[in-house]
Design a protein around this motif. Structure first.
Motif, mmCIF file in Angstrom:
data_model
loop_
_atom_site.group_PDB
_atom_site.id
_atom_site.type_symbol
_atom_site.label_atom_id
_atom_site.label_comp_id
_atom_site.label_asym_id
_atom_site.label_seq_id
_atom_site.Cartn_x
_atom_site.Cartn_y
_atom_site.Cartn_z
ATOM 1 N N PHE A 70 0.845 -1.187 0.000
ATOM 2 C CA PHE A 70 0.000 0.000 0.000
ATOM 3 C C PHE A 70 0.880 1.236 0.000
ATOM 4 O O PHE A 70 1.864 1.315 0.732
ATOM 5 C CB PHE A 70 -0.909 0.003 1.228
ATOM 6 N N GLU A 71 0.516 2.195 -0.854
ATOM 7 C CA GLU A 71 1.327 3.394 -1.031
ATOM 8 C C GLU A 71 0.451 4.631 -0.847
ATOM 9 O O GLU A 71 -0.672 4.674 -1.341
ATOM 10 C CB GLU A 71 1.929 3.373 -2.437
ATOM 11 N N GLU A 72 0.975 5.625 -0.126
ATOM 12 C CA GLU A 72 0.236 6.871 0.036
ATOM 13 C C GLU A 72 1.194 8.050 0.120
ATOM 14 O O GLU A 72 2.366 7.904 0.469
ATOM 15 C CB GLU A 72 -0.655 6.831 1.275
ATOM 16 N N ARG A 152 -16.532 -4.036 2.988
ATOM 17 C CA ARG A 152 -15.312 -4.749 3.369
ATOM 18 C C ARG A 152 -14.100 -4.205 2.618
ATOM 19 O O ARG A 152 -13.007 -4.092 3.183
ATOM 20 C CB ARG A 152 -15.464 -6.246 3.099
ATOM 21 N N LEU A 153 -14.298 -3.850 1.352
ATOM 22 C CA LEU A 153 -13.197 -3.317 0.550
ATOM 23 C C LEU A 153 -12.770 -1.942 1.060
ATOM 24 O O LEU A 153 -11.576 -1.654 1.190
ATOM 25 C CB LEU A 153 -13.614 -3.244 -0.917
ATOM 26 N N ILE A 154 -13.758 -1.086 1.351
ATOM 27 C CA ILE A 154 -13.450 0.237 1.898
ATOM 28 C C ILE A 154 -12.766 0.090 3.255
ATOM 29 O O ILE A 154 -11.811 0.801 3.579
ATOM 30 C CB ILE A 154 -14.733 1.079 2.026
ATOM 31 N N HIS A 155 -13.249 -0.845 4.057
ATOM 32 C CA HIS A 155 -12.663 -1.101 5.377
ATOM 33 C C HIS A 155 -11.199 -1.511 5.248
ATOM 34 O O HIS A 155 -10.344 -1.066 6.033
ATOM 35 C CB HIS A 155 -13.474 -2.190 6.080
ATOM 36 N N LEU A 164 -6.592 10.313 5.778
ATOM 37 C CA LEU A 164 -7.589 10.244 4.715
ATOM 38 C C LEU A 164 -7.242 11.152 3.542
ATOM 39 O O LEU A 164 -7.947 11.169 2.532
ATOM 40 C CB LEU A 164 -8.968 10.624 5.264
ATOM 41 N N HIS A 165 -6.172 11.928 3.674
ATOM 42 C CA HIS A 165 -5.806 12.891 2.643
ATOM 43 C C HIS A 165 -4.766 12.307 1.686
ATOM 44 O O HIS A 165 -3.981 11.433 2.054
ATOM 45 C CB HIS A 165 -5.257 14.164 3.279
ATOM 46 N N GLY A 166 -4.760 12.807 0.468
ATOM 47 C CA GLY A 166 -3.742 12.406 -0.499
ATOM 48 C C GLY A 166 -4.094 11.147 -1.269
ATOM 49 O O GLY A 166 -5.053 10.426 -0.950
ATOM 50 N N HIS A 211 -8.224 8.293 -5.164
ATOM 51 C CA HIS A 211 -7.942 9.725 -5.104
ATOM 52 C C HIS A 211 -8.645 10.412 -3.940
ATOM 53 O O HIS A 211 -8.212 11.472 -3.493
ATOM 54 C CB HIS A 211 -8.359 10.403 -6.419
ATOM 55 N N ASP A 212 -9.728 9.840 -3.450
ATOM 56 C CA ASP A 212 -10.491 10.476 -2.378
ATOM 57 C C ASP A 212 -11.144 9.417 -1.489
ATOM 58 O O ASP A 212 -12.248 8.941 -1.773
ATOM 59 C CB ASP A 212 -11.563 11.410 -2.971
ATOM 60 N N ILE A 213 -10.451 9.052 -0.416
ATOM 61 C CA ILE A 213 -10.959 8.033 0.493
ATOM 62 C C ILE A 213 -12.249 8.500 1.170
ATOM 63 O O ILE A 213 -13.150 7.715 1.460
ATOM 64 C CB ILE A 213 -9.906 7.688 1.554
ATOM 65 N N ALA A 214 -12.347 9.796 1.442
ATOM 66 C CA ALA A 214 -13.534 10.335 2.105
ATOM 67 C C ALA A 214 -14.800 10.067 1.279
ATOM 68 O O ALA A 214 -15.866 9.778 1.833
ATOM 69 C CB ALA A 214 -13.372 11.821 2.366
#
Length: 219
Positions: A70-72, A152-155, A164-166, A211-214
């Motif tokens: 996972f990359e952020e 489940r995928l979002i979790h 939650l940014h970026g 691009h936008d987890i929110a």
């Protein structure tokens, strides 16, 4: 130096006199890194406070099983893994790579014991950072919707995020992702394609860009 320290979460709220004492007795290391240069690697011993002063970092974490990573993007100003200074495994949990030119301030861990712990504001700021991390993990554990594949995928993705940014990038094969979610490859593919059509994610070869987890959390 006063302005620089006041940007950093652990020093916010300290008086000018307290900051003067810190500057006099604590040794600061200012470091510069070029684009794509690795600052710290996953598993490397964490023996210092690390503050990102300028530029952005890419944090990449590889799962112990090796089937996905996972990359952020980490934006400045911020502190890097203060929770990794203590505990059972005092190592960096991710690999941090410069995204463009980057400026970093580091303070050796020993100064937490010998100098910084003397300041109540510093102690409270540090405790608040650690407590916020625990609260985030608690919210994550109790936010799962086991009945819905989308939930489940979002979790899964939310649990891998530092913030939650970026931009976030999940690097995994579709089959391995389906196994992680205990569902079929077809069902997982349908959800991801639906999200791509809605502009929520971008699908690449063995990569899924969020691009936008929110926005996803609002589903």
């Amino acid at each position: 130096m006063y302005d620089t320290l006041l940007q950093l979460p652990l020093f916010q709220g300290m008086s000018k006199a307290e900051l003067s004492g810190v500057i006099e007795k604590v040794k600061f290391h200012f470091l510069k890194y070029a684009d794509k240069e690795i600052l710290f690697s996953q598993g490397e011993v964490c023996g210092k406070l690390v503050f990102l002063l300028s530029g952005d970092l890419v944090a990449e974490t590889t799962a112990p099983c090796g089937t996905f990573s996972f990359e952020e993007v980490i934006e400045h100003p911020t502190i890097i893994e203060p929770y990794s200074l203590f505990g059972k495994s005092q190592t960096f949990k991710s690999t941090y790579t410069a995204r463009g030119d980057v400026g970093v301030l580091t303070i050796d861990k020993q100064y937490i014991y010998t100098e910084l712990d003397r300041y109540e504001v510093f102690r409270m700021n540090f405790f608040n950072l650690l407590c916020s991390k625990v609260e985030q993990q608690h919210e994550y554990v109790w936010s799962i919707d086991a009945q819905q594949l989308e939930g489940r995928l979002i979790h899964l993705v939310r649990g891998l995020c530092t913030s939650l940014h970026g931009v976030k990038v999940l690097k995994v094969k579709m089959d391995d992702l389906a196994n992680l979610l205990d569902d079929t490859r077809l069902n997982v593919s349908c959800v991801l394609n639906k999200w791509q059509e809605e502009g929520l994610i971008e699908m690449r070869r063995k990569e899924f860009v969020f691009h936008d987890i929110a926005q996803l959390r609002a589903i």
